[in-house]
Design a protein around this motif. Structure first.
Motif, mmCIF file in Angstrom:
data_model
loop_
_atom_site.group_PDB
_atom_site.id
_atom_site.type_symbol
_atom_site.label_atom_id
_atom_site.label_comp_id
_atom_site.label_asym_id
_atom_site.label_seq_id
_atom_site.Cartn_x
_atom_site.Cartn_y
_atom_site.Cartn_z
ATOM 1 N N ILE A 190 0.835 -1.199 0.000
ATOM 2 C CA ILE A 190 0.000 0.000 0.000
ATOM 3 C C ILE A 190 0.872 1.252 0.000
ATOM 4 C CG2 ILE A 190 -1.628 1.355 1.371
ATOM 5 C CD1 ILE A 190 -2.901 -0.959 -0.117
ATOM 6 N N LEU A 191 1.920 1.259 0.800
ATOM 7 C CA LEU A 191 2.833 2.401 0.820
ATOM 8 C C LEU A 191 3.446 2.639 -0.553
ATOM 9 C CD1 LEU A 191 4.527 1.733 4.253
ATOM 10 C CD2 LEU A 191 3.365 3.865 3.633
ATOM 11 N N SER A 192 3.787 1.564 -1.226
ATOM 12 C CA SER A 192 4.323 1.690 -2.581
ATOM 13 C C SER A 192 3.254 2.197 -3.532
ATOM 14 C CB SER A 192 4.859 0.335 -3.055
ATOM 15 O OG SER A 192 5.332 0.410 -4.379
ATOM 16 N N ARG A 193 2.049 1.715 -3.362
ATOM 17 C CA ARG A 193 0.951 2.088 -4.259
ATOM 18 C C ARG A 193 0.624 3.577 -4.185
ATOM 19 N NH1 ARG A 193 -4.931 -0.985 -4.134
ATOM 20 N NH2 ARG A 193 -5.800 -0.049 -6.023
ATOM 21 N N VAL A 194 0.746 4.157 -2.990
ATOM 22 C CA VAL A 194 0.436 5.582 -2.849
ATOM 23 C C VAL A 194 1.675 6.464 -3.014
ATOM 24 C CG1 VAL A 194 -1.515 5.095 -1.342
ATOM 25 C CG2 VAL A 194 0.713 5.613 -0.318
ATOM 26 N N GLY A 195 2.791 5.852 -3.401
ATOM 27 C CA GLY A 195 3.981 6.629 -3.685
ATOM 28 C C GLY A 195 4.795 7.025 -2.474
ATOM 29 N N LEU A 196 4.721 6.239 -1.393
ATOM 30 C CA LEU A 196 5.456 6.568 -0.173
ATOM 31 C C LEU A 196 6.525 5.535 0.178
ATOM 32 C CD1 LEU A 196 2.671 7.916 2.239
ATOM 33 C CD2 LEU A 196 4.425 9.227 1.025
ATOM 34 N N ALA A 197 6.836 4.652 -0.756
ATOM 35 C CA ALA A 197 7.835 3.625 -0.452
ATOM 36 C C ALA A 197 9.166 4.252 -0.036
ATOM 37 C CB ALA A 197 8.029 2.710 -1.665
ATOM 38 N N GLY A 198 9.530 5.355 -0.682
ATOM 39 C CA GLY A 198 10.786 6.001 -0.361
ATOM 40 C C GLY A 198 10.747 6.828 0.915
ATOM 41 N N LYS A 199 9.558 6.990 1.480
ATOM 42 C CA LYS A 199 9.384 7.781 2.697
ATOM 43 C C LYS A 199 8.872 6.944 3.869
ATOM 44 C CE LYS A 199 10.407 11.892 1.053
ATOM 45 N NZ LYS A 199 11.452 12.769 1.629
ATOM 46 N N GLN A 200 8.821 5.634 3.695
ATOM 47 C CA GLN A 200 8.165 4.795 4.686
ATOM 48 C C GLN A 200 8.834 4.828 6.059
ATOM 49 O OE1 GLN A 200 8.267 0.585 3.815
ATOM 50 N NE2 GLN A 200 10.214 0.757 2.715
ATOM 51 N N ASN A 201 10.109 5.107 6.110
ATOM 52 C CA ASN A 201 10.804 5.131 7.400
ATOM 53 C C ASN A 201 10.987 6.544 7.953
ATOM 54 O OD1 ASN A 201 11.171 2.279 7.589
ATOM 55 N ND2 ASN A 201 12.808 2.426 6.066
ATOM 56 N N ASP A 202 10.340 7.515 7.311
ATOM 57 C CA ASP A 202 10.399 8.896 7.791
ATOM 58 C C ASP A 202 9.296 9.149 8.811
ATOM 59 O OD1 ASP A 202 12.277 8.987 5.813
ATOM 60 O OD2 ASP A 202 11.431 10.720 4.787
ATOM 61 N N ARG A 203 9.599 9.939 9.829
ATOM 62 C CA ARG A 203 8.567 10.357 10.772
ATOM 63 C C ARG A 203 7.511 11.163 10.030
ATOM 64 N NH1 ARG A 203 9.622 7.094 15.097
ATOM 65 N NH2 ARG A 203 11.851 7.183 15.604
ATOM 66 N N THR A 204 6.273 10.948 10.379
ATOM 67 C CA THR A 204 5.203 11.611 9.624
ATOM 68 C C THR A 204 5.274 13.125 9.747
ATOM 69 O OG1 THR A 204 3.648 11.417 11.479
ATOM 70 C CG2 THR A 204 3.672 9.629 9.871
ATOM 71 N N ARG A 205 5.866 13.643 10.807
ATOM 72 C CA ARG A 205 5.956 15.099 10.950
ATOM 73 C C ARG A 205 6.890 15.711 9.906
ATOM 74 N NH1 ARG A 205 8.736 13.400 15.689
ATOM 75 N NH2 ARG A 205 11.010 13.627 15.547
ATOM 76 N N THR A 206 7.731 14.893 9.289
ATOM 77 C CA THR A 206 8.658 15.407 8.281
ATOM 78 C C THR A 206 8.091 15.338 6.871
ATOM 79 O OG1 THR A 206 9.757 13.273 7.841
ATOM 80 C CG2 THR A 206 10.566 14.586 9.720
ATOM 81 N N LEU A 207 6.923 14.729 6.697
ATOM 82 C CA LEU A 207 6.329 14.598 5.370
ATOM 83 C C LEU A 207 5.738 15.926 4.909
ATOM 84 C CD1 LEU A 207 4.446 11.186 5.758
ATOM 85 C CD2 LEU A 207 6.759 11.580 4.879
ATOM 86 N N SER A 208 5.738 16.144 3.596
ATOM 87 C CA SER A 208 5.101 17.326 3.030
ATOM 88 C C SER A 208 3.587 17.171 3.103
ATOM 89 C CB SER A 208 5.523 17.501 1.576
ATOM 90 O OG SER A 208 4.982 16.461 0.777
ATOM 91 N N GLY A 209 2.876 18.249 2.808
ATOM 92 C CA GLY A 209 1.415 18.184 2.833
ATOM 93 C C GLY A 209 0.867 17.135 1.881
ATOM 94 N N GLY A 210 1.426 17.077 0.668
ATOM 95 C CA GLY A 210 0.970 16.076 -0.292
ATOM 96 C C GLY A 210 1.280 14.665 0.156
ATOM 97 N N GLN A 211 2.442 14.484 0.782
ATOM 98 C CA GLN A 211 2.813 13.156 1.270
ATOM 99 C C GLN A 211 1.922 12.720 2.433
ATOM 100 O OE1 GLN A 211 6.901 14.006 2.052
ATOM 101 N NE2 GLN A 211 7.573 13.505 -0.037
#
Length: 280
Positions: free
Chosen positions: A114-135
């Motif tokens: 699912i993470l890969s499907r929504v385009g977050l595979a490269g961000k899966q180990n990042d804390r959610t507070r560091t994600l952009s609004g779109g992410q």
């Protein structure tokens, strides 16, 4: 064609104030349906009733064949909901959040897929507070689809997105629809509705005043066109029901290419604004 959502005579009142007034609606299996309307039109109330979050005052509602007011855990596992804003998981990674939510569903999809499907595979180990609004919005969708829903509700899914992020998100929605997920979305962006929706409905004053494809809504496909061009003394234009014939006459007059030629029909926004103005 079967229907994922069937609504007849839906009404919701708060004392003497009527928020939804006799709505009839069908959303077909596998389609993307966009519900449009100004603030206060009754969109959120209608969608919350369909999701089972709010009780109706009157009417008959069936979502995946079940009355949402009677929906049990098995029914809820078939429905995905992506609200305008969700809980904050600042100290967790994206992967931890999706794996946690997957445990709520008996037939959950693989969280990593699912993470890969929504385009977050490269961000899966990042804390959610560091994600952009779109992410973060992609993470919201991951949580909405990890249970393999047959029906997905999206409430203002791209509010606050920059143009590039919106277009990327549209691709995700198209992929979900292509995989067979029925999607009901609310949006204030008319270009978004036109790009994604098989059909749109316009809600104003608690009433559903029109349902059609974006191309045909409000007679848009049969509306007259405006032909504009550059004349010897400046810009000229003419509204006509036969734009091809007019362009041919102009081409003969100019002996070929017509300077500054444009042919436009009413946009979805033009039609929508006219309809909600009449509804109000």
């Amino acid at each position: 064609m079967t229907d994922a959502i069937t609504v007849r005579g839906l009404r919701k009142a708060y004392g003497k104030a009527v928020a939804v007034d006799g709505v009839d609606l069908d959303v077909h299996d596998g389609e993307v349906f966009a519900l449009l309307g100004p603030n206060g039109a009754g969109k959120t109330t209608t969608v919350e009733i369909l999701e089972g979050f709010r009780r109706r005052s009157a009417g008959d509602v069936r979502v995946l064949g079940v009355d949402p007011q009677q929906g049990d855990q098995a029914w809820r596992a078939r429905v995905g909901v992506v609200l305008q804003s969700t809980g904050e998981f600042d100290d967790l990674t994206a992967r931890e959040v999706v794996h946690h939510f997957a445990k709520y569903y008996p037939g959950a999809a693989d969280p990593d897929e699912i993470l890969s499907r929504v385009g977050l595979a490269g961000k899966q180990n990042d804390r959610t507070r560091t994600l952009s609004g779109g992410q973060k919005r992609r993470l919201d969708v991951a949580l909405g689809i990890v249970g393999r829903p047959e029906l997905l509700f999206l409430d203002e899914p791209t509010t606050g997105f920059d143009p590039e992020a919106r277009r990327e998100f549209w691709g995700l929605i198209r992929d979900l629809a292509a995989a067979g997920t029925t999607i009901l979305l609310t949006t204030h962006y008319l270009d978004e509705a036109e790009a994604l929706a098989d059909r749109v409905g316009v809600l104003t004053g608690g009433q559903l005043i029109a349902v059609d494809t974006p191309a045909r809504l409000g007679g848009r496909g049969q509306g007259g066109a405006t032909v504009a061009w550059e004349g010897p003394d400046g810009p000229l234009s003419e509204r006509t029901d036969a734009p091809t014939a007019l362009v041919q006459r102009l081409a003969e007059r100019f002996g070929g290419e017509v300077p500054g030629l444009t042919v436009t029909r009413p946009s979805l926004e033009d039609v929508y604004l006219r309809m909600i103005g009449a509804g109000e």
